[in-house]
Design an enzyme around this catalytic site. Sequence first.
Site, mmCIF file in Angstrom:
data_model
loop_
_atom_site.group_PDB
_atom_site.id
_atom_site.type_symbol
_atom_site.label_atom_id
_atom_site.label_comp_id
_atom_site.label_asym_id
_atom_site.label_seq_id
_atom_site.Cartn_x
_atom_site.Cartn_y
_atom_site.Cartn_z
ATOM 1 N N SER A 20 6.716 6.756 13.348
ATOM 2 C CA SER A 20 6.487 5.484 12.675
ATOM 3 C C SER A 20 7.254 4.323 13.299
ATOM 4 O O SER A 20 8.115 4.499 14.156
ATOM 5 C CB SER A 20 6.865 5.621 11.201
ATOM 6 O OG SER A 20 8.149 5.111 10.978
ATOM 7 N N ASP A 22 3.755 -1.509 11.419
ATOM 8 C CA ASP A 22 3.329 -0.161 11.077
ATOM 9 C C ASP A 22 2.727 0.434 12.342
ATOM 10 O O ASP A 22 1.969 -0.235 13.052
ATOM 11 C CB ASP A 22 2.285 -0.189 9.954
ATOM 12 C CG ASP A 22 2.054 1.210 9.415
ATOM 13 O OD1 ASP A 22 2.635 1.552 8.375
ATOM 14 O OD2 ASP A 22 1.310 1.971 10.072
ATOM 15 N N ARG A 38 -0.561 12.496 10.417
ATOM 16 C CA ARG A 38 0.767 13.047 10.729
ATOM 17 C C ARG A 38 1.051 14.265 9.864
ATOM 18 O O ARG A 38 0.764 14.243 8.654
ATOM 19 C CB ARG A 38 1.862 12.006 10.498
ATOM 20 C CG ARG A 38 1.816 10.954 11.535
ATOM 21 C CD ARG A 38 2.988 10.008 11.497
ATOM 22 N NE ARG A 38 2.845 9.147 12.656
ATOM 23 C CZ ARG A 38 3.169 7.869 12.698
ATOM 24 N NH1 ARG A 38 3.704 7.295 11.641
ATOM 25 N NH2 ARG A 38 2.991 7.174 13.782
ATOM 26 N N ARG A 55 9.117 2.420 11.424
ATOM 27 C CA ARG A 55 10.149 2.022 10.452
ATOM 28 C C ARG A 55 11.458 1.681 11.150
ATOM 29 O O ARG A 55 12.086 2.524 11.778
ATOM 30 C CB ARG A 55 10.325 3.104 9.373
ATOM 31 C CG ARG A 55 10.865 4.415 9.832
ATOM 32 C CD ARG A 55 10.776 5.471 8.732
ATOM 33 N NE ARG A 55 9.389 5.807 8.473
ATOM 34 C CZ ARG A 55 8.958 7.025 8.128
ATOM 35 N NH1 ARG A 55 9.813 8.007 7.950
ATOM 36 N NH2 ARG A 55 7.676 7.252 7.928
ATOM 37 N N ASP A 75 0.797 -1.229 0.000
ATOM 38 C CA ASP A 75 0.000 0.000 0.000
ATOM 39 C C ASP A 75 0.829 1.278 0.000
ATOM 40 O O ASP A 75 0.344 2.349 -0.337
ATOM 41 C CB ASP A 75 -0.955 0.008 1.208
ATOM 42 C CG ASP A 75 -0.229 -0.252 2.536
ATOM 43 O OD1 ASP A 75 1.009 -0.369 2.537
ATOM 44 O OD2 ASP A 75 -0.911 -0.357 3.572
ATOM 45 N N HIS A 76 2.095 1.190 0.404
ATOM 46 C CA HIS A 76 2.920 2.406 0.511
ATOM 47 C C HIS A 76 3.643 2.712 -0.798
ATOM 48 O O HIS A 76 3.554 3.801 -1.330
ATOM 49 C CB HIS A 76 3.966 2.239 1.615
ATOM 50 C CG HIS A 76 3.442 2.378 3.009
ATOM 51 N ND1 HIS A 76 2.502 1.540 3.542
ATOM 52 C CD2 HIS A 76 3.743 3.258 3.994
ATOM 53 C CE1 HIS A 76 2.245 1.912 4.800
ATOM 54 N NE2 HIS A 76 2.990 2.948 5.089
HETATM 55 C C1 MIC Z 1 3.939 6.189 8.542
HETATM 56 O O1 MIC Z 1 2.766 6.513 8.566
HETATM 57 O O2 MIC Z 1 4.860 6.915 8.984
HETATM 58 C C2 MIC Z 1 4.307 4.847 7.933
HETATM 59 C C3 MIC Z 1 4.983 5.119 6.661
HETATM 60 O O3 MIC Z 1 3.141 4.102 7.696
HETATM 61 C C4 MIC Z 1 5.199 4.113 8.949
HETATM 62 C C5 MIC Z 1 5.787 2.860 8.451
HETATM 63 C C6 MIC Z 1 6.913 3.063 7.483
HETATM 64 O O4 MIC Z 1 7.711 3.977 7.666
HETATM 65 O O5 MIC Z 1 6.990 2.282 6.558
HETATM 66 C C7 MIC Z 1 4.503 3.794 10.275
HETATM 67 O O6 MIC Z 1 3.549 4.444 10.627
HETATM 68 O O7 MIC Z 1 4.968 2.913 11.003
HETATM 69 FE FE1 SF4 Z 2 -0.087 4.690 5.180
HETATM 70 FE FE2 SF4 Z 2 1.190 5.345 7.438
HETATM 71 FE FE3 SF4 Z 2 -0.258 7.138 6.082
HETATM 72 FE FE4 SF4 Z 2 -1.467 5.182 7.348
HETATM 73 S S1 SF4 Z 2 -0.262 6.816 8.267
HETATM 74 S S2 SF4 Z 2 -1.924 5.905 5.288
HETATM 75 S S3 SF4 Z 2 -0.061 3.496 7.050
HETATM 76 S S4 SF4 Z 2 1.586 6.141 5.383
#
Ligand code: MIC
Ligand code: SF4
Length: 637
Positions: free
Chosen positions: A538, A119, A379, A540, A64-65
């Site tokens: 996140s 995630d 975010r 990550r 999805d990313h």
């Molecule tokens: C995010 O919303 O920051 C992400 C991208 O979904 C991350 C995961 C990632 O960095 O791949 C998260 O929320 O953990």
């Molecule tokens: Fe995707 Fe993270 Fe954004 Fe949710 S917050 S839509 S998991 S990038």
Amino acid sequence: MGENLTQKIIKGHLVSGSMEAGKSISIRIDQTLTQDATGTMAYLQFEAMGVPRVKTKLSVSYVDHNTLQVDYMNPDDHLFLQSIAAKYGIYFSRPGNGICHQIHLERFGMPGTTLLGSDSHTPTGGGVGQIAIGAGGLDVAFAMAGKPFGLKMPEVVNVRLTGKLSPWVSAKDVILELLRRVGVKGGVGKVFEYTGPGIATLSVPERATITNMGAETGATTSVFPSDDVTKAWLESQNRTNQFVPLSADNDAMYNDKIEIDLSALVPLLAVDPSPGDVKTVAELSGMKVDQVCVGSCTNSSFRDLAMFAEILKGKVVSPGLSVTVSPGSRSVYQQIEKSGHLSMLIASGVRILEATCGPCIGQGGAPPSDGVTVRTFNRNFAGRTGTKSAKAYLVSPEVAAACAITGVMTDPRTLGNAPAIRITSPVVDDRMIIPPLPEDVAKEVKVIRGPNIAPLPEFRPLPETISGEVLLYLGDNITTDHIQPAGKYLPLRSNVPEYARKATFVQVDPTFASRAEALRDSGGYGFIVGGENYGQGSSREHAGLCPMFLGVKSVITKSFARIHLANLINFGILPLTFADPNDYGKIKQGDKVSMKTTDITSELILKVNDRTDIKLKPAYSEKDIPMLKAGGALAMI
Ligand code: MIC
Ligand code: SF4
């Protein structure tokens, strides 16, 4: 004394430890989820464990990313993930099927179970009464290998909801209100457990908006009871047999209590660059807006998109604006198509995107220079939109629609009567989810590794003394988007050396990676100094892996965010805090530092420029020490 719901679910999954707040426990994990941007690394690590098939009740791999596919990198990742899923008994949700959290809520989330996801927004599952926790990919890989998940028993905070939301006010305002009260670290070490008469007025997707964005408080997770609303949701998803009623006992004890009167809430927003800087929309009314984005795992359900479409109905988006909508799942996409809302959106000039994370993680949809973007996301961290000079405000779909019409920040209550939304039946069709193969067929599957899939980096054991330099001296609330930005670097997730060299701290200091590598290559170790809540955001694990690759061996702060702390430990980086927070002021970037690490069980002494001694405390537990000494969890096994 009765138990709260969190205690009940944890008790039913407890493997070790006692359920006293703050004490180390481990729990059995029923379900796991990964997404592509963290999944490739999680599965490389799972492979390294040599386990022939996942041992969970259910594991799902979502894509999805990383879906833009401007070159070979993302499609290489997709093929790798699909073949790994086939080999190890994992469900595979194909690209285009939607955002992991939305689909998991629709198709797999089950009351009373545990879910571990790579995630940070995995707590979305709390909307159906799951204990759903975000973690680094390595922890999820261990869970897939059948290992229990270790955490500190959280404090349980009762969030009691009374009243009923007023027109133009929605679930997003509930979680923004919580963020206004507790801030971005007010949830660290806690679970927010929702109760009270107000919960019956909130549907499962609305509850999920609240539990999803509870992640922004730093909470371990958030959870709603499983009640008639949950039952109706599971019925609508053809999953009636998975319903179990679950709630706290009447005399349940909580560590703390917060009351929110839903009737008293007004439209709220979070001001750039922190989800915790909450104001009323009215306070910023009239501010020029350049972009509106609707979607993300927080606000992309049918209800949210239908509401947005109804408000826009018959109008065209303001000429100064670009407006995007990304549905949460293919099911939601089909549902808005069937209900007529999709054509309303198209008629209003909305740019319809794929059912993915999209602009939320900087995959397209960047705002203009110095622009103001209004987003229904969770975010608004610095640089996350892809445009450093732009400012992002987080709002509900109602506020987003009001801004899309007027072109300025608008309190939707000024628009007259709110539309009524009729929730139609969801489209239930799992044909884009590939189920696991039988074991004998699965073991013959060849994993496809295109050039974007780099091997895991080398893990170096902890030397007896770490000497080197303070490479960065940072303030409070450093996010993982500062440490390891996503956006245009996201396709590099499967290639740690490239990702480290190109992106680590690039927005904070573009010289960081080359300075760190030069120090590492000359035999020195990198130190990073930060303030409070270091690593918020996140899950990550690249925010630990990439600095590790560049030779960082210790991060010293006033405090850490939960998931990032675990990621540092997993990759053999010593996380330490100041015994006296005032010592934070005694170090600066460029200082030469060294520390004896033969005994890391208690206080450590950091020698700064051979002159000053600073006392540091471990931010890890005793049980992490063998792992830290070995150079990380994988090095240990
Ligand atoms: C995010 O919303 O920051 C992400 C991208 O979904 C991350 C995961 C990632 O960095 O791949 C998260 O929320 O953990
Ligand atoms: Fe995707 Fe993270 Fe954004 Fe949710 S917050 S839509 S998991 S990038």
